[in-house]
Design an enzyme around this catalytic site. Sequence first.
Site, short mmCIF file in Angstrom:
data_model
loop_
_atom_site.label_atom_id
_atom_site.label_comp_id
_atom_site.label_asym_id
_atom_site.label_seq_id
_atom_site.Cartn_x
_atom_site.Cartn_y
_atom_site.Cartn_z
N GLN A 31 2.34 2.38 14.04
CA GLN A 31 2.37 3.53 13.13
C GLN A 31 0.98 4.18 13.08
OE1 GLN A 31 3.02 0.26 10.24
NE2 GLN A 31 2.31 1.76 8.75
N TRP B 287 0.84 -1.21 0.00
CA TRP B 287 0.00 0.00 0.00
C TRP B 287 0.87 1.25 0.00
CZ3 TRP B 287 -2.10 2.55 4.97
CH2 TRP B 287 -1.17 2.45 6.01
N ASP B 288 2.15 1.09 0.27
CA ASP B 288 3.07 2.21 0.25
C ASP B 288 2.93 3.01 -1.05
OD1 ASP B 288 3.90 0.08 1.95
OD2 ASP B 288 5.87 0.97 2.18
N GLU C 51 0.48 -2.73 12.60
CA GLU C 51 0.69 -4.18 12.43
C GLU C 51 1.12 -4.89 13.71
OE1 GLU C 51 3.53 -4.33 9.25
OE2 GLU C 51 1.99 -4.22 7.71
#
Length: 736
Positions: free
Chosen positions: A593, A341-342, A480
């Site tokens: 994150q 997805w970066d 995550e």
Amino acid sequence: MSRLWEIQEFGFQPDKLHHLETLFTIGNGYLGTRGSFEEGFPGESMATLINGVYDHAEGMLVPELASAPNWLPIQITVDGTPLKMVTKTSDTMLPPEGILFGYERTLHLDTGILERSVLFRAASGNVVRIIFQRFASLHDVHVLCQRVTITAIDGDPVIQVKALLDGDTLNLTANHWRVESAEILAAGDEIGIGAATRESGYTLGMASRFVSPYPATASKDGLRPQFDTSFTLPFQESAIFEKITAIYTSRDTDESPLAAAREKARQAAAEGYSLLEARHSAEWANYWDTSDIEIVGDDACQLATRFTTYHVLIAAPRHDENLSIPAKTLSGFGYKGHIFWDTELFTLPPMTLTQPDIARNLLMYRYHRLAGARHKASANGYEGAMYPWESTDTGEETTPQWSDVQPDGSKIRIWTGDHEQHISTDIAYAVDQFWRWTGDDEFMAKYGAEIILDTAKFWGSRAELHGDRYEISQQIGPDEYHENIDNSVFVNRMVVWHLEMALTLLGWLRIYSPTDAARLVKFLDLTPARLNHWRDVIARMFIPFDHEKHIHVQFPGFFEMEYIPTEKYQPRITSVQAILGHHRTIQTQVIKQADVVMLMALLGRKIGTPDETAVEQVMQNNWDTYFPRCDHGSSLSPAMHAWVAARLGMVETAYEQFDHAAHIDLMDNKGNVRDGMHAAACGGVWQAVVFGFAGLHIDERGELAVTPRLPKHWRRLSFTVNYRGEKRRFTAENPR
Ligand code: BGC
């Protein structure tokens, strides 16, 4: 060019060898070549990664980008002393390995040219200056250029120059290539290599020409065809050599890649380095014309912003709609060159706003891989298209299921390929943003709509009705650390956004292009019952929210775990996770994150609130809750925090986060830049400036608007974006 366009290394720093190899990567979206030396160095991590050329080596869990045969080698001897970046200091005046008196390396961000100058004294006592330059042409992505200028500073040295291609390359340890030919061609005017990847069967051709003022002979040493010349260089004179290389693979041509490379090398060498450089630099000027951000009053962040943008640009495919941007760009072996997805939420947005043709290529990469996404959905018992968490050339799921062996001998099960399903929505979000900013209705009707609708179909089949509400179990959100959780607020809320978008889009398509609407309704089986189901999911999706604290709850049960204020763990040079260990971290409120904060970045005020609280208040509460719990264990995190903090008016905090994000790679503040650049952080930096500090957005009337909140010491911020085919320049200033 000013030093605000230059990344420099003064004096050779062998302890930073791998870090600097990554920073000094050159590229053109077709390939990236790490900043290794022409003459090599012990323990170097040389790589040329050609975008899209993956191979699955025996014994490896998943495929990876296969580093191509090495096109860089140029070996020079001075009176018989080989030029090496000598690290030892010697107590004799004329040591046999020579002495490196001077060393300077510069990456010119404005032109993508890497230059190294050295002052070297041979064992004989003669001194030479050697300047190496290289670039990967942006004008013609198959062309790679090198120039070496040797000047006799003291004495009349005898110089030998060997320019070669090296077919004996490895990806760290894996050997992906079967070299089929390593040859002297064109009666000694050309050398070439033909090779094929062992498992995936891509073929590659590489050919070089050598332009030398002295006669050169071609010969072969195993898998290394080479040119060789030797001459006496008179005192104070210079000699210039050019090595022009071309590369093709079976991804680019139906003919023989070696034949294509030979033809290209011949043409390019005839044109010569100077002309090739002029064309290449002109393309770079075009890139910067829209992609540059100017920050006046903060030289460090100005340079870092250009550096991070440079790295997105050199990884972004300008020539091919079957490529994306790997998580570590094309600058290292990290994450094996896989695509996450970066791309869609981090590196693609700056392309959407400044280089829409590239953004379109990136989205087409996903369009062409709908088959893989459909396969993943059906293999898991769902409908529609469910994109893989990690993707390569095939579009199938390529996330490894197990980690490498840990220090204690164990392996960790990796669940992201099973449960990090939000990627399908992230891709839909990127398609929608592309449409809004470019106004490219045709793209939406022909390609984008199919992505959004088929991934919506997946979510329609994925949502579970429990009692009177819909839930989504077994997910991994952006955070995550917490795996396989039920009802991630990020996932559930984004799914609502996705289904709403899908319905709106279909409504638009029925008017804009009834034929495309009818085609998709039929092909994807978008029956009225299915659309009603989507409406029902939207209306009854469970959005975890604490009605007393007025916050979104990352997932039910989150606040029942141990609270660990991450800011207490200072000073630290590693993540809190590394300090606490994997097993303890997952049982705490430490977040890897931006997660709820990411949701705020994407949806802004549209995140909404299920009670009467004003949405601004909820957003502030969310920030106050989640920021102190965030580990920034991923490089994706700080830039998103900077963006959101700026929008919430916390400019100082935003700046701290931004400064951190902008220097992740330059300072190696995650300690892993040797594995490649952090692409997402680079794209995030651009977004933190444009969406965060400048507050650029499309307002309710469809007009572009800014609400600048600049760090106090920034005097001026300027940037350009494309909006619906028009270039628009924005400048914001702080009052003096
Ligand atoms: C992050 C993911 C990211 C991946 C690749 C992980 O550490 O948590 O969000 O997609 O790295 O960059």
